[in-house]
Enzyme design. Structure first.
Site, short mmCIF file in Angstrom:
data_model
loop_
_atom_site.label_atom_id
_atom_site.label_comp_id
_atom_site.label_asym_id
_atom_site.label_seq_id
_atom_site.Cartn_x
_atom_site.Cartn_y
_atom_site.Cartn_z
N TYR A 86 0.86 -1.19 0.00
CA TYR A 86 0.00 0.00 0.00
C TYR A 86 0.89 1.23 0.00
O TYR A 86 1.74 1.39 0.88
CB TYR A 86 -0.91 -0.01 1.23
CG TYR A 86 -1.75 1.23 1.42
CD1 TYR A 86 -2.47 1.79 0.37
CD2 TYR A 86 -1.84 1.83 2.68
CE1 TYR A 86 -3.24 2.93 0.55
CE2 TYR A 86 -2.62 2.97 2.87
CZ TYR A 86 -3.31 3.51 1.80
OH TYR A 86 -4.08 4.64 1.99
N GLU A 116 -8.96 10.29 1.55
CA GLU A 116 -8.16 10.37 2.78
C GLU A 116 -7.44 9.07 3.10
O GLU A 116 -6.77 8.97 4.13
CB GLU A 116 -9.05 10.77 3.96
CG GLU A 116 -9.65 12.16 3.86
CD GLU A 116 -8.60 13.25 3.81
OE1 GLU A 116 -7.67 13.22 4.64
OE2 GLU A 116 -8.68 14.12 2.92
N ILE A 133 6.93 7.52 -0.58
CA ILE A 133 8.03 8.13 -1.34
C ILE A 133 8.48 9.45 -0.73
O ILE A 133 9.40 10.08 -1.25
CB ILE A 133 7.68 8.32 -2.83
CG1 ILE A 133 6.50 9.28 -3.01
CG2 ILE A 133 7.38 6.98 -3.50
CD1 ILE A 133 6.30 9.72 -4.46
N GLY A 134 7.85 9.87 0.37
CA GLY A 134 8.31 11.10 1.01
C GLY A 134 7.26 11.68 1.93
O GLY A 134 6.09 11.29 1.91
N ASP A 135 7.68 12.62 2.73
CA ASP A 135 6.80 13.24 3.71
C ASP A 135 6.10 14.46 3.13
O ASP A 135 6.37 15.61 3.50
CB ASP A 135 7.61 13.62 4.96
CG ASP A 135 8.18 12.39 5.64
OD1 ASP A 135 7.50 11.35 5.62
OD2 ASP A 135 9.29 12.48 6.17
N TYR A 136 5.21 14.20 2.20
CA TYR A 136 4.39 15.23 1.59
C TYR A 136 3.11 14.56 1.10
O TYR A 136 3.03 13.34 1.02
CB TYR A 136 5.11 15.93 0.44
CG TYR A 136 5.82 15.00 -0.50
CD1 TYR A 136 5.16 14.40 -1.57
CD2 TYR A 136 7.17 14.70 -0.32
CE1 TYR A 136 5.81 13.54 -2.43
CE2 TYR A 136 7.83 13.84 -1.17
CZ TYR A 136 7.15 13.26 -2.23
OH TYR A 136 7.80 12.40 -3.07
N VAL A 137 2.10 15.38 0.80
CA VAL A 137 0.79 14.85 0.46
C VAL A 137 0.55 14.94 -1.04
O VAL A 137 0.75 16.00 -1.66
CB VAL A 137 -0.32 15.62 1.21
CG1 VAL A 137 -1.70 15.08 0.83
CG2 VAL A 137 -0.11 15.52 2.72
N LEU A 138 0.11 13.83 -1.64
CA LEU A 138 -0.31 13.79 -3.03
C LEU A 138 -1.80 13.48 -3.09
O LEU A 138 -2.40 13.10 -2.09
CB LEU A 138 0.48 12.72 -3.79
CG LEU A 138 1.99 12.92 -3.86
CD1 LEU A 138 2.65 11.71 -4.52
CD2 LEU A 138 2.34 14.18 -4.63
N ARG A 154 14.49 -1.05 -12.94
CA ARG A 154 15.90 -0.88 -13.30
C ARG A 154 16.75 -2.07 -12.86
O ARG A 154 17.85 -2.26 -13.37
CB ARG A 154 16.44 0.41 -12.68
CG ARG A 154 15.77 1.67 -13.19
CD ARG A 154 16.00 2.85 -12.26
NE ARG A 154 17.41 3.23 -12.22
CZ ARG A 154 18.00 4.08 -13.05
NH1 ARG A 154 17.29 4.63 -14.03
NH2 ARG A 154 19.26 4.39 -12.92
#
Length: 246
Positions: A86, A116, A133-138, A154
Protein backbone atom coordinates in the site's frame (compact mmCIF):
# COMPACT_ATOMS: atom_id res chain seq x y z
CA UNK A 1 8.66 -9.36 -13.25
CA UNK A 2 4.88 -9.11 -12.75
CA UNK A 3 3.26 -6.11 -11.07
CA UNK A 4 -0.45 -5.79 -10.36
CA UNK A 5 -1.94 -2.36 -9.68
CA UNK A 6 -5.17 -1.44 -7.88
CA UNK A 7 -6.16 2.06 -8.99
CA UNK A 8 -9.19 4.24 -9.71
CA UNK A 9 -7.20 5.69 -12.61
CA UNK A 10 -5.50 2.78 -14.40
CA UNK A 11 -5.04 4.89 -17.53
CA UNK A 12 -2.30 6.79 -15.71
CA UNK A 13 -0.07 3.74 -15.89
CA UNK A 14 0.29 4.08 -19.65
CA UNK A 15 3.13 6.42 -18.66
CA UNK A 16 4.89 3.31 -17.37
CA UNK A 17 3.77 0.69 -19.88
CA UNK A 18 4.07 2.69 -23.11
CA UNK A 19 6.99 5.07 -22.62
CA UNK A 20 10.68 5.11 -21.81
CA UNK A 21 12.77 2.36 -20.27
CA UNK A 22 9.80 0.73 -18.57
CA UNK A 23 7.80 0.82 -21.81
CA UNK A 24 10.60 -1.03 -23.57
CA UNK A 25 10.73 -3.52 -20.70
CA UNK A 26 7.02 -4.22 -21.17
CA UNK A 27 7.43 -4.50 -24.94
CA UNK A 28 10.25 -7.04 -24.52
CA UNK A 29 8.25 -9.04 -21.94
CA UNK A 30 10.71 -8.29 -19.15
CA UNK A 31 8.01 -6.49 -17.16
CA UNK A 32 4.25 -7.06 -17.08
CA UNK A 33 1.87 -4.56 -15.48
CA UNK A 34 -1.83 -5.40 -14.98
CA UNK A 35 -4.41 -3.03 -13.50
CA UNK A 36 -7.69 -3.48 -11.64
CA UNK A 37 -10.12 -0.63 -11.02
CA UNK A 38 -12.26 -0.84 -7.84
CA UNK A 39 -15.09 0.83 -9.79
CA UNK A 40 -15.42 -2.42 -11.74
CA UNK A 41 -16.30 -4.19 -8.49
CA UNK A 42 -19.18 -1.91 -7.44
CA UNK A 43 -22.87 -2.87 -7.54
CA UNK A 44 -24.65 0.50 -7.68
CA UNK A 45 -25.40 2.48 -10.82
CA UNK A 46 -23.14 5.33 -9.71
CA UNK A 47 -20.16 3.00 -9.23
CA UNK A 48 -19.53 4.49 -5.79
CA UNK A 49 -16.02 3.93 -4.42
CA UNK A 50 -15.90 6.31 -1.44
CA UNK A 51 -17.52 6.22 2.00
CA UNK A 52 -17.77 8.39 5.11
CA UNK A 53 -15.22 7.88 7.92
CA UNK A 54 -16.33 6.88 11.39
CA UNK A 55 -15.81 9.74 13.82
CA UNK A 56 -16.57 12.39 11.22
CA UNK A 57 -14.13 14.91 9.87
CA UNK A 58 -13.38 16.25 6.41
CA UNK A 59 -12.93 14.02 3.41
CA UNK A 60 -13.90 10.47 2.54
CA UNK A 61 -12.22 7.07 2.58
CA UNK A 62 -12.13 4.47 -0.16
CA UNK A 63 -15.11 2.12 0.22
CA UNK A 64 -14.10 -1.24 1.67
CA UNK A 65 -16.01 -3.71 -0.52
CA UNK A 66 -14.90 -2.63 -4.04
CA UNK A 67 -11.30 -2.14 -2.95
CA UNK A 68 -11.19 -5.44 -1.10
CA UNK A 69 -12.69 -7.34 -4.05
CA UNK A 70 -10.17 -5.75 -6.43
CA UNK A 71 -7.29 -6.79 -4.17
CA UNK A 72 -8.62 -10.36 -3.95
CA UNK A 73 -8.91 -10.53 -7.75
CA UNK A 74 -5.35 -9.31 -8.19
CA UNK A 75 -4.11 -11.85 -5.64
CA UNK A 76 -5.88 -14.64 -7.52
CA UNK A 77 -4.30 -13.51 -10.80
CA UNK A 78 -0.85 -13.32 -9.22
CA UNK A 79 -0.94 -16.74 -7.60
CA UNK A 80 1.39 -17.67 -4.79
CA UNK A 81 4.20 -15.42 -3.64
CA UNK A 82 2.87 -11.95 -4.45
CA UNK A 83 3.69 -9.19 -1.96
CA UNK A 84 0.88 -6.63 -1.48
CA UNK A 85 2.05 -3.05 -0.96
CA UNK A 86 0.00 0.00 0.00
CA UNK A 87 1.47 3.34 -1.06
CA UNK A 88 1.00 5.43 2.05
CA UNK A 89 2.52 8.47 3.83
CA UNK A 90 2.58 6.24 6.93
CA UNK A 91 4.84 3.69 5.24
CA UNK A 92 8.55 3.06 5.23
CA UNK A 93 10.47 5.62 3.22
CA UNK A 94 11.44 4.31 -0.20
CA UNK A 95 15.18 4.64 -0.73
CA UNK A 96 17.67 2.77 -2.86
CA UNK A 97 18.07 0.09 -0.21
CA UNK A 98 14.32 -0.44 -0.15
CA UNK A 99 14.16 -0.56 -3.94
CA UNK A 100 16.84 -3.24 -3.92
CA UNK A 101 14.79 -5.28 -1.44
CA UNK A 102 11.58 -4.96 -3.43
CA UNK A 103 13.35 -5.89 -6.64
CA UNK A 104 13.99 -9.36 -5.19
CA UNK A 105 10.26 -10.10 -5.55
CA UNK A 106 9.00 -11.56 -8.80
CA UNK A 107 5.40 -10.50 -8.07
CA UNK A 108 4.14 -7.26 -6.49
CA UNK A 109 0.62 -5.90 -6.04
CA UNK A 110 0.48 -2.13 -5.54
CA UNK A 111 -2.60 -0.58 -3.92
CA UNK A 112 -3.11 3.09 -4.77
CA UNK A 113 -5.17 5.03 -2.25
CA UNK A 114 -7.36 8.04 -2.98
CA UNK A 115 -9.34 10.51 -0.87
CA UNK A 116 -8.16 10.37 2.78
CA UNK A 117 -6.90 6.80 2.47
CA UNK A 118 -8.24 3.32 3.19
CA UNK A 119 -9.74 1.50 6.17
CA UNK A 120 -7.11 0.52 8.72
CA UNK A 121 -8.48 -3.04 8.84
CA UNK A 122 -7.77 -3.53 5.15
CA UNK A 123 -4.17 -2.61 5.90
CA UNK A 124 -4.14 -5.18 8.70
CA UNK A 125 -5.73 -8.00 6.69
CA UNK A 126 -4.73 -7.45 3.06
CA UNK A 127 -1.50 -5.44 3.00
CA UNK A 128 1.97 -6.92 3.56
CA UNK A 129 3.94 -3.68 3.60
CA UNK A 130 3.37 0.09 3.47
CA UNK A 131 5.79 2.27 1.52
CA UNK A 132 6.06 6.05 1.14
CA UNK A 133 8.03 8.13 -1.34
CA UNK A 134 8.31 11.10 1.01
CA UNK A 135 6.80 13.24 3.71
CA UNK A 136 4.39 15.23 1.59
CA UNK A 137 0.79 14.85 0.46
CA UNK A 138 -0.31 13.79 -3.03
CA UNK A 139 -3.83 13.37 -4.39
CA UNK A 140 -3.42 9.62 -4.75
CA UNK A 141 -1.10 6.64 -4.73
CA UNK A 142 -0.67 6.38 -8.49
CA UNK A 143 2.43 8.57 -8.79
CA UNK A 144 4.16 6.81 -5.86
CA UNK A 145 3.28 3.47 -7.46
CA UNK A 146 4.77 4.57 -10.77
CA UNK A 147 7.86 5.79 -8.94
CA UNK A 148 8.24 2.41 -7.29
CA UNK A 149 7.71 0.52 -10.56
CA UNK A 150 10.21 2.69 -12.40
CA UNK A 151 12.83 2.27 -9.66
CA UNK A 152 12.35 -1.49 -9.29
CA UNK A 153 12.31 -2.11 -13.05
CA UNK A 154 15.90 -0.88 -13.30
CA UNK A 155 16.98 -4.00 -11.42
CA UNK A 156 15.33 -6.42 -13.86
CA UNK A 157 18.06 -8.14 -15.90
CA UNK A 158 18.10 -6.79 -19.44
CA UNK A 159 16.18 -3.58 -18.74
CA UNK A 160 19.31 -1.42 -18.43
CA UNK A 161 22.56 -1.79 -20.26
CA UNK A 162 24.40 -1.45 -16.96
CA UNK A 163 23.47 -1.18 -13.28
CA UNK A 164 22.59 2.39 -12.25
CA UNK A 165 22.15 4.27 -8.99
CA UNK A 166 19.53 6.90 -8.09
CA UNK A 167 19.82 9.87 -5.76
CA UNK A 168 17.82 9.84 -2.55
CA UNK A 169 15.34 12.61 -1.86
CA UNK A 170 15.31 14.74 1.27
CA UNK A 171 12.25 14.72 3.53
CA UNK A 172 10.29 17.24 5.59
CA UNK A 173 9.35 16.91 9.26
CA UNK A 174 5.82 16.18 10.47
CA UNK A 175 3.58 13.71 12.30
CA UNK A 176 2.36 10.55 10.64
CA UNK A 177 -1.36 10.11 10.13
CA UNK A 178 -3.68 8.29 12.53
CA UNK A 179 -5.57 5.08 11.62
CA UNK A 180 -8.80 5.53 9.63
CA UNK A 181 -11.96 3.41 9.65
CA UNK A 182 -15.11 3.27 7.52
CA UNK A 183 -17.96 0.77 7.14
CA UNK A 184 -18.51 -2.04 8.05
CA UNK A 185 -18.27 -1.67 11.83
CA UNK A 186 -16.83 -5.20 12.12
CA UNK A 187 -14.45 -6.57 9.48
CA UNK A 188 -13.05 -10.09 9.88
CA UNK A 189 -13.47 -9.83 13.65
CA UNK A 190 -11.76 -6.44 13.85
CA UNK A 191 -13.91 -3.61 15.18
CA UNK A 192 -13.82 0.16 14.86
CA UNK A 193 -12.41 1.80 18.03
CA UNK A 194 -15.45 2.76 20.17
CA UNK A 195 -14.29 6.36 20.59
CA UNK A 196 -14.84 7.01 16.87
CA UNK A 197 -18.52 6.07 17.21
CA UNK A 198 -19.03 7.90 20.51
CA UNK A 199 -19.96 11.26 19.00
CA UNK A 200 -17.62 13.02 21.47
CA UNK A 201 -15.67 15.24 19.10
CA UNK A 202 -13.07 16.34 21.64
CA UNK A 203 -12.30 12.75 22.63
CA UNK A 204 -12.07 11.80 18.96
CA UNK A 205 -9.64 14.66 18.34
CA UNK A 206 -7.45 13.59 21.26
CA UNK A 207 -7.52 9.94 20.18
CA UNK A 208 -6.44 10.83 16.65
CA UNK A 209 -3.66 13.10 17.89
CA UNK A 210 -2.44 10.45 20.31
CA UNK A 211 -2.45 7.80 17.57
CA UNK A 212 -0.49 10.12 15.27
CA UNK A 213 2.09 10.81 17.95
CA UNK A 214 2.43 7.13 18.77
CA UNK A 215 2.84 6.14 15.12
CA UNK A 216 5.47 8.80 14.57
CA UNK A 217 7.35 7.74 17.70
CA UNK A 218 7.27 4.07 16.70
CA UNK A 219 7.84 4.37 12.96
CA UNK A 220 9.66 7.66 12.35
CA UNK A 221 11.07 8.85 15.69
CA UNK A 222 13.51 11.19 13.98
CA UNK A 223 10.59 13.33 12.85
CA UNK A 224 9.80 14.22 16.47
CA UNK A 225 13.25 15.74 16.96
CA UNK A 226 12.44 18.71 14.75
CA UNK A 227 9.00 19.39 16.19
CA UNK A 228 8.14 21.86 18.97
CA UNK A 229 5.46 19.80 20.70
CA UNK A 230 2.70 21.52 22.66
CA UNK A 231 2.01 20.65 26.30
CA UNK A 232 -0.95 18.55 25.17
CA UNK A 233 1.13 16.70 22.58
CA UNK A 234 3.87 15.94 25.10
CA UNK A 235 1.27 14.63 27.57
CA UNK A 236 -0.39 12.40 24.97
CA UNK A 237 2.96 11.12 23.72
CA UNK A 238 3.99 10.15 27.26
CA UNK A 239 0.68 8.32 27.69
CA UNK A 240 1.16 6.49 24.39
CA UNK A 241 4.73 5.50 25.29
CA UNK A 242 3.63 4.23 28.70
CA UNK A 243 0.80 2.20 27.16
CA UNK A 244 3.12 0.72 24.54
CA UNK A 245 5.76 -0.25 27.12
CA UNK A 246 3.32 -1.66 29.69
Amino acid sequence: MWIGVISLFPEMFKAITEFGVTGRAVKHNLLKVECWNPRDFTFDKHKTVDDRPYGGGPGMLMMVQPLRDAIHTAKAAAGEGAKVIYLSPQGRKLDQGGVTELAQNQKLILVCGRYEGIDERLIQTEIDEEWSIGDYVLTGGELPAMTLIDAVARFIPGVLGKQASAEEDSFADGLLDCPHYTRPEVLEGLTVPPVLMSGHHEEIRKWRLKQSLQRTWLRRPELLEGLALTDEQRKLLKEAQAEHNS
